[in-house]
Design a protein around this motif. Structure first.
Motif, PDB file in Angstrom:
ATOM      1  N   SER A   1     -11.060  43.361  46.369  1.00 22.23           N
ATOM      2  CA  SER A   1     -10.396  42.634  45.277  1.00 22.23           C
ATOM      3  C   SER A   1     -10.461  43.404  43.971  1.00 22.23           C
ATOM      4  CB  SER A   1     -11.043  41.262  45.074  1.00 22.23           C
ATOM      5  OG  SER A   1     -10.824  40.441  46.187  1.00 22.23           O
ATOM      6  N   GLN A   2      -9.515  43.110  43.086  1.00 24.50           N
ATOM      7  CA  GLN A   2      -9.586  43.675  41.742  1.00 24.50           C
ATOM      8  C   GLN A   2      -8.945  42.707  40.749  1.00 24.50           C
ATOM      9  OE1 GLN A   2      -7.253  47.408  42.063  1.00 24.50           O
ATOM     10  NE2 GLN A   2      -6.009  46.563  40.411  1.00 24.50           N
TER      11      GLN A   2
ATOM     12  N   GLN B   1     -16.527  48.626  50.188  1.00 29.21           N
ATOM     13  CA  GLN B   1     -16.722  47.186  50.279  1.00 29.21           C
ATOM     14  C   GLN B   1     -17.773  46.841  51.337  1.00 29.21           C
ATOM     15  OE1 GLN B   1     -16.066  44.636  52.605  1.00 29.21           O
ATOM     16  NE2 GLN B   1     -16.549  43.034  51.120  1.00 29.21           N
TER      17      GLN B   1
ATOM     18  N   GLN C   1     -17.804  45.107  42.971  1.00 31.80           N
ATOM     19  CA  GLN C   1     -17.080  44.361  41.939  1.00 31.80           C
ATOM     20  C   GLN C   1     -17.437  44.858  40.541  1.00 31.80           C
ATOM     21  OE1 GLN C   1     -17.075  40.045  42.591  1.00 31.80           O
ATOM     22  NE2 GLN C   1     -17.775  40.417  44.669  1.00 31.80           N
ATOM     23  N   ARG C   2     -18.705  45.189  40.324  1.00 28.40           N
ATOM     24  CA  ARG C   2     -19.111  45.740  39.037  1.00 28.40           C
ATOM     25  C   ARG C   2     -18.481  47.108  38.799  1.00 28.40           C
ATOM     26  NH1 ARG C   2     -25.635  44.410  38.542  1.00 28.40           N
ATOM     27  NH2 ARG C   2     -25.471  42.148  38.839  1.00 28.40           N
TER      28      ARG C   2
ATOM     29  N   THR D   1     -14.847  46.618  37.839  1.00 28.77           N
ATOM     30  CA  THR D   1     -14.748  46.143  36.453  1.00 28.77           C
ATOM     31  C   THR D   1     -14.951  47.293  35.479  1.00 28.77           C
ATOM     32  OG1 THR D   1     -15.573  43.967  37.087  1.00 28.77           O
ATOM     33  CG2 THR D   1     -15.706  44.535  34.755  1.00 28.77           C
TER      34      THR D   1
END
Length: 294
Positions: free
Chosen positions: A148-149, A259, A267-268, A271
């Motif tokens: 995801s992004q 992943q 996820q970090r 970001t």
């Protein structure tokens, strides 16, 4: 299936991109084709190219979000060809925007095509695949069905749904031992029209630092590396060895590895990378306060 020779395959989203490449690649292997899309002109061009390769080809304008139309198309194929051995649920669309910036209608639109189109195609064709005694369901997800992004919540949701649906289906088919199997396809950046036709809104500027059109152009220029023809070869070869998950492109393999190895930490990292990209993106100040290329 060990071969596509003299088999019958149905392909949605066949007017261009991966769908067209699949049609031509399968035709070279002696596979007869039933093609559909909502783009009539592009569909006609694909059908003409495939017929030149010596196989039987039918074409039908179908909106995959229309369940009755998909069911009627499946029935028509069996009536015309006598059987169907594979369904490639390839049709899809893209949408970009933040959760706050997206309308409910954006989620409803993309799910109706990307997810419900796959469900409609799978359920309409599955009884006919079983009746043929040998068949395969091929559902096209995305690298964004693994990873995801920000700014892609609608697209991520639809493609994660395709992945979950297909993996459950594959397990059910394994248990049934009915001669039918299923694969989920996760392409990385493929040079197709999906980014050009994506619906995007300027809430993307909050995560990319660019207006929607500039973000689209950068995506096209920098991230779409793999050709549709390369993708088609990988997909067909994956089906022939009965792969559960078919990854396309070095980017898909890298993101899948990231992943799997760091399911929360990635996820970090995303970001951080998005913040840096937004900070250093070339831009000038627009009249509406959004920074964009002039």
């Amino acid at each position: 299936m060990k071969s596509f020779e003299n088999k019958v395959a149905a392909i949605t989203g066949a007017s261009s991109g991966i769908g067209r490449a699949l049609a031509c690649h399968l035709a070279r292997q002696g596979c007869h084709l039933a093609l559909s899309d909502i783009n009539v002109e592009g569909l006609k061009e694909t059908a003409e190219q495939a017929r030149k390769l010596g196989v039987s080809v039918s074409q039908q304008q179908v909106d995959v979000a229309d369940r009755a139309a998909v069911e009627a198309w499946a029935e028509q194929i069996v009536s015309e060809f006598g059987r169907v051995n594979a369904i490639f649920n390839n049709a899809g669309v893209a949408q970009g925007g933040t959760v706050e910036g997206n309308a409910y209608a954006d989620y409803e639109w993309i799910m109706s095509i990307n997810f419900w189109g796959v469900v409609n195609g799978t359920k309409a064709f599955l009884p006919y695949l079983k009746a043929a005694g040998q068949g395969h369901v091929v559902n096209v997800s995305s690298v964004f069905g693994l990873f995801s992004q920000p700014g892609m919540s609608a697209y991520n949701a639809s493609k994660f749904a395709v992945r979950g649906f297909t993996e459950s289906l594959r397990q059910e088919l394994d248990m049934a031992a009915c001669g039918v199997s299923a694969s989920c396809v996760h392409p990385g950046g493929i040079r197709t029209n999906i980014a050009k036709t994506a619906r995007m809104n300027d809430s993307l500027a909050k995560v990319t630092g660019q207006a929607a059109e500039q973000a689209r152009q950068q995506f096209n220029d920098q991230l779409l590396r793999t050709t549709p023809e390369q993708a088609a070869r990988v997909i067909v070869n994956g089906v022939l060895v009965n792969k559960r998950r078919i990854l396309i492109g070095a980017d898909a393999h890298a993101l899948d590895w990231m992943q799997r190895s760091m399911p929360a930490l990635y996820q970090r990292l995303v970001t951080l990378s998005m913040r840096l990209a937004a900070r250093f993106a070339p831009k000038t100040r627009g009249t509406d306060g959004v920074r964009e290329i002039s």
